[in-house]
Design an enzyme around this catalytic site. Structure first.
Site, PDB file in Angstrom:
ATOM      1  N   ARG A 184      -7.079   5.349   7.592  1.00  0.00           N
ATOM      2  CA  ARG A 184      -7.262   6.393   7.763  1.00  0.00           C
ATOM      3  C   ARG A 184      -8.150   7.209   6.854  1.00  0.00           C
ATOM      4  NH1 ARG A 184      -2.192   6.764  10.712  1.00  0.00           N
ATOM      5  NH2 ARG A 184      -0.767   4.555  10.061  1.00  0.00           N
TER       6      ARG A 184
ATOM      7  N   LEU B 140       2.233  -1.723   4.931  1.00  0.00           N
ATOM      8  CA  LEU B 140       1.802  -0.904   6.044  1.00  0.00           C
ATOM      9  C   LEU B 140       1.701   0.788   5.813  1.00  0.00           C
ATOM     10  CD1 LEU B 140       1.266  -3.333   9.225  1.00  0.00           C
ATOM     11  CD2 LEU B 140      -0.445  -2.666   8.294  1.00  0.00           C
ATOM     12  N   ASP B 141       1.504   1.289   6.487  1.00  0.00           N
ATOM     13  CA  ASP B 141       2.284   3.233   6.130  1.00  0.00           C
ATOM     14  C   ASP B 141       3.419   3.101   7.059  1.00  0.00           C
ATOM     15  OD1 ASP B 141      -0.476   3.724   4.562  1.00  0.00           O
ATOM     16  OD2 ASP B 141      -0.726   4.570   6.631  1.00  0.00           O
ATOM     17  N   LYS B 142       4.050   4.478   7.450  1.00  0.00           N
ATOM     18  CA  LYS B 142       5.107   4.338   7.614  1.00  0.00           C
ATOM     19  C   LYS B 142       4.723   4.765   9.448  1.00  0.00           C
ATOM     20  CE  LYS B 142       8.828   7.320   8.565  1.00  0.00           C
ATOM     21  NZ  LYS B 142      10.278   8.059   8.028  1.00  0.00           N
TER      22      LYS B 142
END
Ligand code: URA
Length: 246
Positions: free
Chosen positions: A199, A112-114
């Protein structure tokens, strides 16, 4: 019931991060390793290892760490990275210190992204990891996305079409399912794991994701009582629910 494998005690404890082979030999000979109520004295003894070992073995009075294979479900908080190499606070820093020394090492199942929160699996079981992320399996992942602008109305059909192209890619996205929660909130289910996929999908339709949270992977849902940064060990049968229909 989990299958018991036989392992040499010193190798098992070294692989769980309790020290070098020499250090764990000293631990054993000093009587600090107890199994079924009796201290073990020979570090070379072979013992049966399965998921129940922490119920039978203590080290310095505490249950031994869970042996491999291990699958954890974590509520990833915002602001931590999933990569071992990236700078910044790592998801692995949320686990007990000793677990960072384990061999085989623990890794996240995908990333998962930060700035994305929510359900992530962490495992030392390479076979399990590859089965979950295999592009052939199409394990569905559901995200709750808060958007900067109101939904325009066409997004559900655009995402479902299976023809959407992301910038810089040459293969269309597989169909994805969008559920409108309110005018700036959507629940999106995808079956791939392309870089920053959610996103980029909303950016491609002229919107911007301001908050992203993963709610489920396959048949596993993030439980309401698992707070950000908390994790729990999944018994083997429960981990397999990731492949179940949801
Ligand atoms: N899609 C994204 O854009 N980010 C994530 O962290 C996961 C899916």
């Amino acid at each position: 019931m989990s299958k018991a494998l036989m392992a040499r005690l010193d190798r098992l404890l070294a692989n769980l991060g309790y020290g070098s082979r020499k250090e764990v030999q000293a631990l054993v000979t000093s009587g600090k390793v107890i199994i079924d109520g009796k201290p073990l004295k020979d570090a070379g003894v072979r013992i049966a290892v399965d998921a129940t070992l922490p119920e039978r073995m203590t080290i310095r009075g505490a249950p031994v760490d869970p042996p491999a294979p291990l699958v954890l479900m974590m509520h990833k908080p915002l602001g931590v990275v999933c990569s071992h190499k990236e700078d910044g606070e790592k998801i692995y820093d949320l686990l007990p210190r000793r677990w960072r020394l384990r061999d085989p090492a623990l890794s996240t199942v995908g990333r998962l992204d930060k700035e994305t929160s929510g359900l992530i699996l962490i495992t030392d079981d390479g076979d399990f990891l590859h089965r979950v992320i295999s592009p052939k399996r199409h394990v569905p992942k559901t995200y709750l996305a808060k958007l900067d602008r109101p939904l325009a109305g066409a997004e559900r059909d655009i995402f479902a079409a299976g023809t959407m192209m992301l910038d810089g890619e040459d293969k269309p996205l597989l169909p994805a399912r969008l559920e409108v929660v309110d005018e700036r909130t959507a629940r999106l289910t995808i079956t791939e794991g392309r870089y920053h996929q959610v996103r980029r999908m909303f950016a491609a339709v002229g919107n911007h994701v301001i908050d992203l949270h993963r709610e489920r992977i396959g048949g596993l849902f993030l439980p309401n009582n698992l707070e950000p940064g908390q994790y729990r060990i999944l018994p083997a049968a429960e981990a397999e629910e990731v492949f179940g229909d949801a």
